[in-house]
Design a protein around this motif. Structure first.
Motif, PDB file in Angstrom:
ATOM      1  N   LEU A 321      -2.701   6.033   6.864  1.00 18.55           N
ATOM      2  CA  LEU A 321      -1.910   7.030   5.703  1.00 18.55           C
ATOM      3  C   LEU A 321      -1.447   6.086   4.306  1.00 18.55           C
ATOM      4  O   LEU A 321      -1.879   7.782   3.628  1.00 18.55           O
ATOM      5  N   LEU A 322      -2.273   5.179   3.932  1.00 12.69           N
ATOM      6  CA  LEU A 322      -2.201   5.021   2.685  1.00 12.69           C
ATOM      7  C   LEU A 322      -3.364   5.628   1.448  1.00 12.69           C
ATOM      8  O   LEU A 322      -3.180   6.027   0.723  1.00 12.69           O
ATOM      9  N   PHE A 323      -4.393   5.294   2.519  1.00 10.24           N
ATOM     10  CA  PHE A 323      -5.459   5.908   1.831  1.00 10.24           C
ATOM     11  C   PHE A 323      -5.638   7.517   1.641  1.00 10.24           C
ATOM     12  O   PHE A 323      -6.053   7.647   0.064  1.00 10.24           O
ATOM     13  N   ILE A 324      -5.009   7.813   2.262  1.00  6.18           N
ATOM     14  CA  ILE A 324      -4.862   9.812   3.053  1.00  6.18           C
ATOM     15  C   ILE A 324      -3.946   9.805   1.902  1.00  6.18           C
ATOM     16  O   ILE A 324      -4.028  11.073   0.463  1.00  6.18           O
ATOM     17  N   GLY A 325      -2.388   9.144   2.086  1.00 13.22           N
ATOM     18  CA  GLY A 325      -1.572  10.141   0.958  1.00 13.22           C
ATOM     19  C   GLY A 325      -1.905   9.352  -0.321  1.00 13.22           C
ATOM     20  O   GLY A 325      -0.863  10.671  -1.305  1.00 13.22           O
ATOM     21  N   THR A 326      -1.909   8.030  -0.633  1.00 14.36           N
ATOM     22  CA  THR A 326      -2.402   7.972  -2.156  1.00 14.36           C
ATOM     23  C   THR A 326      -3.229   9.476  -2.953  1.00 14.36           C
ATOM     24  O   THR A 326      -4.030   9.547  -4.409  1.00 14.36           O
ATOM     25  N   PHE A 327      -4.452   9.456  -2.425  1.00 14.65           N
ATOM     26  CA  PHE A 327      -5.577  10.062  -2.166  1.00 14.65           C
ATOM     27  C   PHE A 327      -4.837  12.128  -2.596  1.00 14.65           C
ATOM     28  O   PHE A 327      -5.612  12.475  -3.961  1.00 14.65           O
ATOM     29  N   ILE A 328      -4.403  11.910  -2.416  1.00 12.63           N
ATOM     30  CA  ILE A 328      -3.861  13.401  -1.580  1.00 12.63           C
ATOM     31  C   ILE A 328      -2.761  13.718  -3.480  1.00 12.63           C
ATOM     32  O   ILE A 328      -2.748  15.098  -3.839  1.00 12.63           O
ATOM     33  N   MET A 329      -1.930  12.767  -3.276  1.00  7.23           N
ATOM     34  CA  MET A 329      -0.829  12.669  -4.261  1.00  7.23           C
ATOM     35  C   MET A 329      -1.541  12.508  -5.764  1.00  7.23           C
ATOM     36  O   MET A 329      -1.068  13.556  -6.458  1.00  7.23           O
ATOM     37  N   PHE A 433      -4.385   4.197  -4.731  1.00  6.47           N
ATOM     38  CA  PHE A 433      -5.762   4.432  -4.011  1.00  6.47           C
ATOM     39  C   PHE A 433      -6.631   3.307  -4.086  1.00  6.47           C
ATOM     40  O   PHE A 433      -7.013   2.539  -2.643  1.00  6.47           O
ATOM     41  N   ILE A 434      -7.177   2.792  -4.858  1.00  9.58           N
ATOM     42  CA  ILE A 434      -8.222   1.482  -5.274  1.00  9.58           C
ATOM     43  C   ILE A 434      -7.177   0.641  -4.586  1.00  9.58           C
ATOM     44  O   ILE A 434      -8.206   0.259  -3.823  1.00  9.58           O
ATOM     45  N   LEU A 435      -6.077   0.041  -5.220  1.00  5.73           N
ATOM     46  CA  LEU A 435      -5.484  -0.913  -4.877  1.00  5.73           C
ATOM     47  C   LEU A 435      -4.774  -1.057  -3.276  1.00  5.73           C
ATOM     48  O   LEU A 435      -5.511  -2.330  -2.162  1.00  5.73           O
ATOM     49  N   VAL A 436      -5.286   0.054  -2.356  1.00  9.72           N
ATOM     50  CA  VAL A 436      -5.376  -0.293  -0.966  1.00  9.72           C
ATOM     51  C   VAL A 436      -5.987  -0.711  -0.145  1.00  9.72           C
ATOM     52  O   VAL A 436      -6.239  -1.050   1.007  1.00  9.72           O
ATOM     53  N   PHE A 437      -7.247  -0.829  -0.792  1.00  6.19           N
ATOM     54  CA  PHE A 437      -8.431  -1.083  -0.402  1.00  6.19           C
ATOM     55  C   PHE A 437      -8.324  -2.522  -0.108  1.00  6.19           C
ATOM     56  O   PHE A 437      -8.693  -3.740   0.842  1.00  6.19           O
ATOM     57  N   THR A 438      -8.004  -3.407  -0.632  1.00  8.13           N
ATOM     58  CA  THR A 438      -7.810  -5.111  -0.906  1.00  8.13           C
ATOM     59  C   THR A 438      -6.852  -6.193  -0.318  1.00  8.13           C
ATOM     60  O   THR A 438      -6.313  -6.687  -0.212  1.00  8.13           O
ATOM     61  N   ILE A 439      -5.882  -5.027   0.216  1.00  7.70           N
ATOM     62  CA  ILE A 439      -4.501  -5.172   1.660  1.00  7.70           C
ATOM     63  C   ILE A 439      -4.732  -5.132   2.821  1.00  7.70           C
ATOM     64  O   ILE A 439      -6.047  -4.720   3.086  1.00  7.70           O
ATOM     65  N   PRO A 440      -4.617  -6.293   3.911  1.00  9.09           N
ATOM     66  CA  PRO A 440      -4.997  -6.144   4.893  1.00  9.09           C
ATOM     67  C   PRO A 440      -3.644  -5.558   6.201  1.00  9.09           C
ATOM     68  O   PRO A 440      -2.717  -4.756   5.692  1.00  9.09           O
ATOM     69  N   GLU A 441      -4.306  -5.018   7.783  1.00  6.85           N
ATOM     70  CA  GLU A 441      -3.531  -3.693   8.176  1.00  6.85           C
ATOM     71  C   GLU A 441      -2.729  -4.519   9.151  1.00  6.85           C
ATOM     72  O   GLU A 441      -3.118  -6.294   9.473  1.00  6.85           O
TER      73      GLU A 441
END
Length: 459
Positions: A321-329, A433-441
């Motif tokens: 959801l963070l990937f999708i949302g931050t990219f659209i924002m 959006f880029i920083l979301v790649f660095t966090i664990p699920e």
């Protein structure tokens, strides 16, 4: 319903968002009346609106001490009492500007404590399978509160020409908040305590009793044993907080808490809502109720986005959801900036505004505190959320303070033709959006599994 008591308690605690949203609705709707009464210039008008945020920063500072010493439930109650004192103070003594500021600051301090404590509580009473949805209740109820706040304010202000008493009008509108906060406070006394907090205090029997009540399918003895492994070790070298500090992972947790809290504010939600009225005004005809309808529609998309998060975050995960949302924002703001730069105003801009509000609320808006609360080991949860609360409210204040400076900059307007704020906040959204790649699920993981992640020598 298997987790009935946990869900009911989560909905009550999550209604802290409704209190904040209602406050946003009435304070935003009456600021012109307040400024008229006190004869404020634009700078003091902005401070009168922002003093609530300053109070929230101060309230967040005490999150860890109050939560860890007195418990999550009591922290929620204390924060709400401060909100109630502030609301009563504005109603009784708000005609004096200094007292108005003091009471709004007290209310803000209560909200700061409330908003930083609620995620700890939700994280610790929720089963892993539905923890995301229950954590999103806070944002969902915020949208409902905004809608009701604007609705009440709009309908009361319609009678201002008949009553012809500006002071009485805006103080009465603020007075309605007393009822909202008081009702929320009463319900808080009926929610369960956090069993995890009882375990922190070595009160296992009380914790086990609550766990059996709210998690009927969980092996309580095994839960307590596993919890003790990570969070109750007298040997400092095996304590998770000590391990994280020694391995450098504590810095990683602080970094994640910082960027989640800061970028959620810096990605542009407040500037977009602030300037959406200008966008609408240039596209649609101005009517006597246009501002009201705009606020209501914004609130509707705010609420729908949060509802989507509630229904999907446990299925698709936080990162998705963070990937999708931050990219659209980020993309929405960038496209809006291009259109404003080219002076191309059309209904597309209106749709982009709504798309941004919707995407913000199913991603960053709903997930920020939920995620930080989940990711933090129990001994550090209140600390992380208190720190995040300080960063969140300070970033909110920073955006509110710099927004008119950027928007009115002659230099920037000469280059960007009024579109600079959208490009700037679009960049922040892309960084998010880029920083979301660095966090664990954290989807579906128990608190013990997350603690194990931090205790491992290698990620």
């Amino acid at each position: 319903m298997k987790y009935k008591k946990a869900i009911i308690s989560a909905f009550i605690a999550g209604s802290a968002g409704f209190v904040l949203g209602y406050d946003m609705g009435i304070s935003g709707g009456t600021i012109t009346n307040v400024a008229t009464h006190f004869n404020l210039n634009s700078a003091w008008e902005g401070f009168a609106l922002s003093v609530f945020i300053v109070g929230a920063v101060l309230g967040s500072i005490f999150t860890r001490k109050i939560n860890d010493e007195l418990g999550r439930k009591r922290a929620l109650i204390i924060g709400t009492i401060f909100m109630l004192i502030g609301a009563i103070g504005v109603y009784l003594f708000g005609d004096k500007f200094q007292l108005f500021l003091l009471c709004r600051g007290i209310a803000g301090a209560g909200m700061g404590l409330l908003f930083s404590s609620e995620p700890s509580y939700i994280t610790e009473i929720s089963p892993p399978s539905i923890r995301g949805g229950l954590g999103s209740i806070l944002q969902f109820t915020t949208g409902l509160g905004i809608i009701l706040g604007y609705f009440v304010t709009f309908n009361m202000l319609k009678y201002q020409n008949i009553i012809q008493d500006n002071l009485w009008m805006w103080k009465t509108i603020y007075g309605t908040e007393i009822v909202v906060v008081a009702i929320y406070l009463i319900f808080l006394f009926y929610i369960v305590h956090s069993p995890v907090w009882y375990l922190m205090k070595n009160r296992d029997d009380e914790a086990k009793k609550i766990m059996q009540d709210i998690w009927p399918d969980i092996d309580c003895d095994k839960f307590i044993e596993t919890h003790s492994k990570y969070n109750r070790n007298d040997d400092e070298s095996k304590n998770i907080e000590h391990q994280m500090e020694k391995s450098g992972k504590l810095k990683k947790l602080i970094f994640i808490s910082f960027f989640m809290a800061a970028l959620t504010e810096l990605c542009g939600i407040n500037p977009l809502i602030y300037y959406s009225s200008d966008i609408f005004r240039k596209i649609m005809p101005e009517g006597p109720n246009t501002a009201f309808y705009q606020s209501i529609i914004n609130g509707v998309f705010f609420t729908i986005g949060s509802l989507v998060s509630m229904l999907t975050v446990d299925k698709f995960g936080r990162k998705t959801l963070l990937f999708i949302g931050t990219f659209i924002m980020s993309a929405s703001l960038f496209i809006i900036g291009i259109h404003i730069y080219l002076s191309s105003y059309s209904m597309l801009l209106v749709y982009l505004v709504y798309l941004f509000i919707f995407s913000y609320n199913f991603s960053a808006g709903a997930i920020r505190f939920l995620y930080i609360g989940e990711l933090s080991p129990t001994p550090l949860r209140a600390y992380s959320l208190g720190f995040a609360g300080i960063v969140n409210w300070a970033s909110d204040f920073l955006v509110s303070w710099t927004l008119p400076i950027i928007a009115n900059s002659i230099f920037l307007n000469r280059i960007f033709k009024g579109s600079s704020i959208f490009f700037i906040y679009s960049v922040f959204g892309f960084i998010f959006f880029i920083l979301v790649f660095t966090i664990p699920e954290t989807k579906g993981k128990s608190l013990h599994e997350i603690s194990e992640y931090w205790s491992l020598k290698d990620d």
